[in-house]
Design a protein around this motif. Structure first.
Motif, PDB file in Angstrom:
ATOM      1  N   SER A  75     109.942  73.227  34.415  1.00  0.00           N
ATOM      2  CA  SER A  75     109.643  71.800  34.385  1.00  0.00           C
ATOM      3  C   SER A  75     109.646  71.282  32.955  1.00  0.00           C
ATOM      4  O   SER A  75     109.297  71.999  32.018  1.00  0.00           O
ATOM      5  CB  SER A  75     108.271  71.552  35.020  1.00  0.00           C
ATOM      6  OG  SER A  75     107.947  70.192  34.985  1.00  0.00           O
ATOM      7  N   TYR A  78     109.081  61.924  41.937  1.00  0.00           N
ATOM      8  CA  TYR A  78     107.950  62.827  42.074  1.00  0.00           C
ATOM      9  C   TYR A  78     106.946  62.369  43.134  1.00  0.00           C
ATOM     10  O   TYR A  78     105.980  63.074  43.416  1.00  0.00           O
ATOM     11  CB  TYR A  78     107.210  62.949  40.728  1.00  0.00           C
ATOM     12  CG  TYR A  78     107.993  63.697  39.674  1.00  0.00           C
ATOM     13  CD1 TYR A  78     108.126  65.083  39.740  1.00  0.00           C
ATOM     14  CD2 TYR A  78     108.588  63.031  38.618  1.00  0.00           C
ATOM     15  CE1 TYR A  78     108.829  65.774  38.773  1.00  0.00           C
ATOM     16  CE2 TYR A  78     109.293  63.712  37.637  1.00  0.00           C
ATOM     17  CZ  TYR A  78     109.408  65.088  37.722  1.00  0.00           C
ATOM     18  OH  TYR A  78     110.101  65.773  36.766  1.00  0.00           O
ATOM     19  N   ARG A 105     104.632  69.767  38.775  1.00  0.00           N
ATOM     20  CA  ARG A 105     104.522  68.959  37.556  1.00  0.00           C
ATOM     21  C   ARG A 105     103.166  69.173  36.881  1.00  0.00           C
ATOM     22  O   ARG A 105     103.083  69.383  35.667  1.00  0.00           O
ATOM     23  CB  ARG A 105     104.713  67.476  37.925  1.00  0.00           C
ATOM     24  CG  ARG A 105     104.528  66.499  36.770  1.00  0.00           C
ATOM     25  CD  ARG A 105     104.630  65.068  37.272  1.00  0.00           C
ATOM     26  NE  ARG A 105     104.274  64.117  36.231  1.00  0.00           N
ATOM     27  CZ  ARG A 105     105.116  63.633  35.337  1.00  0.00           C
ATOM     28  NH1 ARG A 105     106.385  64.015  35.352  1.00  0.00           N
ATOM     29  NH2 ARG A 105     104.711  62.780  34.419  1.00  0.00           N
ATOM     30  N   ARG A 140      99.863  64.472  33.689  1.00  0.00           N
ATOM     31  CA  ARG A 140      99.507  65.742  33.068  1.00  0.00           C
ATOM     32  C   ARG A 140      98.535  65.556  31.910  1.00  0.00           C
ATOM     33  O   ARG A 140      97.631  66.367  31.702  1.00  0.00           O
ATOM     34  CB  ARG A 140     100.785  66.441  32.601  1.00  0.00           C
ATOM     35  CG  ARG A 140     101.692  66.842  33.747  1.00  0.00           C
ATOM     36  CD  ARG A 140     103.048  67.325  33.292  1.00  0.00           C
ATOM     37  NE  ARG A 140     103.856  66.229  32.750  1.00  0.00           N
ATOM     38  CZ  ARG A 140     105.121  66.354  32.367  1.00  0.00           C
ATOM     39  NH1 ARG A 140     105.716  67.537  32.465  1.00  0.00           N
ATOM     40  NH2 ARG A 140     105.791  65.331  31.898  1.00  0.00           N
TER      41      ARG A 140
END
Length: 392
Positions: free
Chosen positions: A270, A152, A258, A207
């Motif tokens: 995702s 990522y 993401r 996140r």
């Protein structure tokens, strides 16, 4: 929080030197830090007692699956906040500032300046600045598999190979910056700082930190309920707009997707925030089901997988009673701040909310760099608040 690190050797040395050279003042600072009306010191002592008890139970009843060395390291991790709280008490006790809450203001400004530098290191890492990347991979990696980080393009800066810890710090940094908006002049300093924190958060790909930040900002603004709230809304809107504008060409698309999935606006399939952690959580639940007495004394470190969850990490170390006491204390701090508000109470409440909410996806309080920062904030605010109440 497992093991002694170089910064804590320095911390132990500072406290020891102060103890030898200023014994009387040290005793006075210590007595204040453990005063029941301050709360934070007493709570820490209770948690250490619980951790010691659960560790002894694991050594007695988990023969073959427990390591004394790991248990000692885990105990030190629980003990570390004592050093931070003690240092905070010393800072307040030896200060010549009339209003003790200004000591926290000095610390907050220090975070804005030095923390901004730490975040910039992560931004340079995200920009693929090769000489810096070599240093970070050599001295700040986990000696672990970095495939998911590389996939990522996530950054970790100086936070020991942990993008989620870096992201948590960026969120914490943004909250501290928000409360430093004291005048129109301060805006010209704070807006760039918030943008730097926002870019760092985007590059971290955390996140949980993003969700925790958004909710804690909303709670902070609700608690404020003044003309300043609308001003803050406007400033944050400007910061978000500029961050997105700068970040769209700076942050990899995979990271944007993401983070978008965390707030439900991603068009891709995702992996969700919880789904990626379910295998670890299920393993921990199975270990508790195998021996229900582990609810009392927790899990041996040798068989415990990464928790990626604050509540499970606390229960694995302190048992279910210890978890309930720890979470109850956080609620008690919030109640204390609402009952005896000070200029930094709303900021402190929002920080606690961030730590708890982000804890769903990462054991925030048990992460050395973030945990130490939180306990210093807690000690400075709670002890200074106690001083102001006594003075009145």
């Amino acid at each position: 929080m497992r093991g002694l690190t170089a910064d804590h050797i320095l911390l132990l040395a500072i406290i020891s030197i102060y103890f030898v050279s200023c014994n009387k003042k040290w005793r006075q600072a210590f007595s204040i830090s453990i005063d029941s009306r301050v709360a934070v010191g007493v709570f820490t002592i209770i948690i250490i007692a619980i951790a010691t008890f659960t560790s002894l139970l694991r050594l007695l009843f988990e023969e073959g699956t427990v390591s004394p060395f790991v248990e000692v390291a885990r105990l030190y991790g629980i003990f570390r906040p004592v050093l931070i709280i003690m240092l905070g008490a010393i800072f307040i006790h030896i200060s010549f500032v009339n209003e003790k809450n200004k000591i926290y203001e000095l610390y907050a400004h220090l975070i804005v300046v030095l923390g901004g530098g730490a975040i910039l290191v992560g931004l340079l890492q995200g920009a693929d600045f090769l000489p810096l990347n070599v240093i970070l991979n050599e001295f700040y990696s986990r000696d672990a598999d970095f495939e998911s980080v590389i996939k990522y393009g996530r950054v970790f800066g100086t936070f020991d190979g942990q993008p989620n810890v870096y992201g948590t710090f960026c969120s914490l940094y943004i909250l501290i910056c928000i409360n430093r908006i004291k005048s129109s002049k301060s805006v010209f300093i704070i807006i760039p700082a918030i943008i730097i924190g926002g870019l760092g958060l985007m590059l971290s790909g955390s996140r949980g930190a993003l969700l925790g930040l958004l909710i804690s900002i909303i709670i902070w603004l609700i608690l404020t309920r003044s003309v300043k709230t609308f001003f803050i809304f406007f400033i944050l809107g400007v910061c978000i707009t500029l961050t997105v504008f700068i970040g769209k060409d700076f942050v990899q698309e995979s990271l944007v997707e993401r983070l978008s999935s965390a707030i439900g606006i991603s068009g891709t399939q995702s992996v969700s925030l919880t789904s990626s952690r379910l295998p670890y959580w299920n393993t921990i639940f199975d270990l508790f089901l195998d021996n229900p007495f582990r609810l009392l004394w927790g899990l041996p470190g040798n068989i415990m997988p990464p928790t990626d969850n604050l509540q499970l990490a606390l229960m694995s170390s302190l048992g279910l009673p210890g978890l309930l006491i720890f979470m109850s204390f956080l609620v008690y701090i919030i109640v204390l701040q609402l009952k005896y508000p000070n200029p930094n109470s709303k900021e402190f409440i929002s920080i606690i909310v961030l730590m708890i909410l982000n804890g769903v996806s990462y054991p925030t309080f048990l992460t050395g760099r973030i945990g130490d920062t939180f306990w210093m904030i807690a000690s400075l605010i709670l002890i200074s608040n106690f001083y102001e109440r006594v003075k009145k």
